[in-house]
Each structure stands twice: as C-alpha cells, then as structure tokens.
Design a protein around this motif. Structure first.
Motif, PDB file in Angstrom:
ATOM      1  N   SER A  11     -20.690   9.990  86.352  1.00 60.85           N
ATOM      2  CA  SER A  11     -20.600   9.646  87.767  1.00 60.85           C
ATOM      3  C   SER A  11     -20.054   8.175  87.710  1.00 60.85           C
ATOM      4  N   ALA A  12     -19.565   7.742  88.897  1.00 62.50           N
ATOM      5  CA  ALA A  12     -19.321   6.479  89.056  1.00 62.50           C
ATOM      6  C   ALA A  12     -19.479   6.164  90.649  1.00 62.50           C
ATOM      7  N   SER A  13     -19.981   4.807  90.967  1.00 61.68           N
ATOM      8  CA  SER A  13     -20.089   4.479  92.351  1.00 61.68           C
ATOM      9  C   SER A  13     -19.600   3.049  92.420  1.00 61.68           C
ATOM     10  N   LEU A  14     -19.210   2.628  93.524  1.00 60.21           N
ATOM     11  CA  LEU A  14     -18.608   1.579  94.192  1.00 60.21           C
ATOM     12  C   LEU A  14     -19.321   1.155  95.483  1.00 60.21           C
ATOM     13  N   SER A  15     -19.692  -0.157  95.632  1.00 58.63           N
ATOM     14  CA  SER A  15     -20.036  -0.444  96.936  1.00 58.63           C
ATOM     15  C   SER A  15     -19.548  -1.926  97.376  1.00 58.63           C
ATOM     16  N   PHE A  16     -19.393  -1.950  98.608  1.00 57.75           N
ATOM     17  CA  PHE A  16     -18.968  -3.318  98.952  1.00 57.75           C
ATOM     18  C   PHE A  16     -19.417  -3.597 100.496  1.00 57.75           C
ATOM     19  N   GLU A  17     -19.651  -4.942 100.650  1.00 65.77           N
ATOM     20  CA  GLU A  17     -20.437  -5.393 102.078  1.00 65.77           C
ATOM     21  C   GLU A  17     -19.490  -6.500 102.568  1.00 65.77           C
ATOM     22  N   ALA A  57     -13.387  16.401  90.940  1.00 66.92           N
ATOM     23  CA  ALA A  57     -14.866  15.697  91.308  1.00 66.92           C
ATOM     24  C   ALA A  57     -15.467  15.477  92.499  1.00 66.92           C
ATOM     25  N   GLU A  58     -16.441  15.505  92.534  1.00 66.52           N
ATOM     26  CA  GLU A  58     -17.028  15.489  94.072  1.00 66.52           C
ATOM     27  C   GLU A  58     -17.084  14.222  94.568  1.00 66.52           C
ATOM     28  N   VAL A  59     -16.566  13.757  95.541  1.00 70.90           N
ATOM     29  CA  VAL A  59     -16.611  12.410  95.974  1.00 70.90           C
ATOM     30  C   VAL A  59     -17.192  12.498  97.374  1.00 70.90           C
ATOM     31  N   THR A  76     -18.996   7.360  95.863  1.00 69.42           N
ATOM     32  CA  THR A  76     -19.580   7.970  94.658  1.00 69.42           C
ATOM     33  C   THR A  76     -18.862   9.020  94.136  1.00 69.42           C
ATOM     34  N   LEU A  77     -18.676   9.270  92.963  1.00 71.07           N
ATOM     35  CA  LEU A  77     -17.747  10.067  92.258  1.00 71.07           C
ATOM     36  C   LEU A  77     -18.470  10.765  91.454  1.00 71.07           C
ATOM     37  N   THR A  78     -18.700  12.139  91.336  1.00 71.45           N
ATOM     38  CA  THR A  78     -19.560  12.821  90.271  1.00 71.45           C
ATOM     39  C   THR A  78     -18.958  14.198  89.774  1.00 71.45           C
ATOM     40  N   GLN A  79     -18.980  14.331  88.460  1.00 70.79           N
ATOM     41  CA  GLN A  79     -18.377  15.422  87.714  1.00 70.79           C
ATOM     42  C   GLN A  79     -19.195  16.026  86.916  1.00 70.79           C
ATOM     43  N   GLU A  80     -19.765  17.298  86.894  1.00 74.27           N
ATOM     44  CA  GLU A  80     -20.169  18.091  85.754  1.00 74.27           C
ATOM     45  C   GLU A  80     -19.158  18.302  84.712  1.00 74.27           C
TER      46      GLU A  80
END
Length: 320
Positions: free
Chosen positions: A59-65, A20-22, A47-51
């Motif tokens: 795709s999946a994403s995770l954010s933190f602050e 996957a593209e990270v 962000t993770l992306t896979q065709e």
C-alpha cells in the motif's frame, strides 16, 4: 515527497496484472472569524492498495493540505509506503510513530514520539506479543547511526497489557515500562522509566460508575489532576481540576435533528465559549461559536473540546 510518489508507483508496477484499489478522502472548510477574518482549509489523501500473489499487501498513501486554497504543490505533507502480512509489516514514510512510542504510548516522552519519525518502522507479532523497530533515515542517506534505532515490545500478561520502549542518544540510554489493566473496578495505567538521566513515572486511574467516570493522574513532578465525566443520552459533562488550581467545565447537548450545542469554561474560568454544530447531511456541517479568551493567551488558539478560535466564528465544512 515527489520521490515517495514515484516509489509508490514502482511498487504497484510490479505488483501483478490486477489493478490496485485506489481511494480518495478529504475535507474542506471555509469560515469567517471576527478577529482573524476569512479562512479556508482543504486536505486530500490518496491511498493505493494491492494484494500480492504471495499473501502480502502493498500500500501507499499521499496526503497534502492547503490552508489558503493556493495551487502550491509544496502543500504535500505526508506520504508512506508499506508492505504487510497477517503478523508483520514494514513502512517507509514520514510522520511515523517511533518504536518506543508504539510500545508504550507514554506521557513521559521517549524517542521520536507519536508522529516525529521520518524513516522506516517495522513490527512482528507472535501470539499476544508484538516487537517494534524503527530508525530515522533522510532521503539520500546511506547509513543509520545505531544509536538512532528504537525498540519496543508489547504483550498481554494475565489480562494486563504491558509494554517496554527503548532508545538511545549521544549521552543517555532511555527506557519506559508501562502496564495497564483493571483491579477492583479501577482502570489503572502505570508508566515508569529513565529519560535523559532522570527517573520519570506517572499513574492514571479511572473508576466508571454507570454514566459517571471519576479519574485521577499524578506524576513524578507531583503534578496531579482529578476529572469527572458524565455521559447519558443527549447530555455530556466533563470537569477537571489540577495542582495549579486550574479548572475546566465543559458540556454538550444533542438537541436532535442534527443540532448539537456546546458550552464550557477553561483556564480557571477566564476562558468561556458557546458554540453549536448543525449536520447538513452527506458529510457537510455548519458551525458557529463565540469565545472569550480572557486568561493566559492560548498559543494555538484552540479552546475547548471543539478547538474553537477566539472571537466569533461561523463556517461550513465538508467530508468526502
């Protein structure tokens, strides 16, 4: 949020042999304010992306602050998992836009709004028409109340963008219809509907003339605002006056060599500021500002177009 991360991992475990593209992106800042002292802020998005082999994209994403440079993992703020094709998609996550808002982006206020949904959203497009559906569902829930499901639809009719949003609660059926387009040189947006048993509407018009744009808004409460905007070369000016006799005047000037100066009046002239930003290159910048919040206390302490804090502030920020 941990379960979202695990679920995202499981998506890609079955996505195929290809990696996957990270990607990683984030910001960091440190500043000193004469009233509030020293403060830091960081945020990171992965962000993770896979065709997939069937033409879909996972795709999946995770954010933190973290606003105090602590090591508290509870700083996790956002996550989602999505599966999309050329004309459809489904997303599981938090801070999502409700279907009604996706269709009408309204100022009236319907459903879960722009980022109030934790649950599932989906869309399907047919030519110029897109259908939206959303439903809130908390982790561990096994069912969804049909009254919580929102619907929306957008389309293009004769050059006008039209939208319809629908949601229902325990006591009311709510809807908003919106249309936007151009007539006689005017950019016009009209929204009308029924929210919580009350008829609501608002109208916005804008008239561009070279570097100047004149605007006006009015709604069902008879609240109105007129605006003036100028943008030409290094200079921008924005002014507004409304039905409460409040007014603002703000401007910026690009001096060159990475330096931009900002100044303005708000809250009928009771608040004023002077600030500047210097581009250090590579996503880094230095900022400084002086603000006098002399009118009604600003609850979020964000004054002017640059969201300056009251007092004198100096800081550095970085984008990665």
């Amino acid at each position: 949020m941990k379960s979202i991360l695990l679920a995202s991992a499981s998506v890609f475990a079955f996505a195929g042999a290809a990696a996957a593209e990270v990607s990683f992106s984030g910001t960091a800042s440190a500043e000193y304010n004469s009233l509030d002292g020293y403060a830091t802020d960081t945020d990171l998005t992965v962000t993770l992306t896979q065709e997939l082999d069937n033409g879909l994209t996972a795709s999946a994403s995770l954010s933190f602050e973290d606003d105090d440079m602590s090591d508290d993992i509870e700083g996790l703020t956002y996550g989602d998992i999505s599966l999309t094709s050329d004309n459809a998609g489904i997303t599981f996550g938090t801070d999502l836009a409700g279907a009604a808002y996706s269709a009408v982006s309204d100022t009236i206020g319907i459903g879960q709004g722009e980022d109030g949904l934790a649950g599932i959203t989906g869309y399907y497009s047919i030519d110029a028409t897109t259908i939206f559906v959303s439903m809130p569902i908390a982790e561990g829930d096994t069912s969804v109340d049909s009254d919580d499901i929102e619907f929306g639809v957008t389309s293009d009719l004769g050059g006008w963008e039209v939208g319809f949003g629908y949601d229902k609660d325990a006591t009311d059926t709510n809807f908003v219809v919106k249309g936007s387009g151009n007539a006689a040189g005017l950019d016009i947006t009209v929204a009308a509907g029924n929210i919580a048993g009350a008829s609501r509407w608002d109208v916005a018009v804008a008239y561009p003339v070279g570097p100047v744009t004149l605007g006006a808004t009015v709604d069902d409460s008879e609240a109105w605002e007129v605006t003036f905007a100028y943008a030409e070369g290094p200079l921008t000016v924005d002014a507004a006056f409304d039905s409460t006799d409040d007014y603002s005047l703000e401007g910026s000037y690009d001096v060159g060599n990475g330096l931009v100066v900002y100044a303005g009046l708000e809250d009928a002239g009771n608040d004023y500021y002077l600030g500047g930003a210097y581009d250090l290159g590579g996503g880094a910048s230095f900022t400084a500002s002086f603000v006098e919040d002399g009118g009604t206390a600003n609850a979020d302490n964000e004054i002017g177009a640059q969201d300056y804090a009251d007092g004198t502030t100096v800081g550095v920020s970085f984008e990665f």
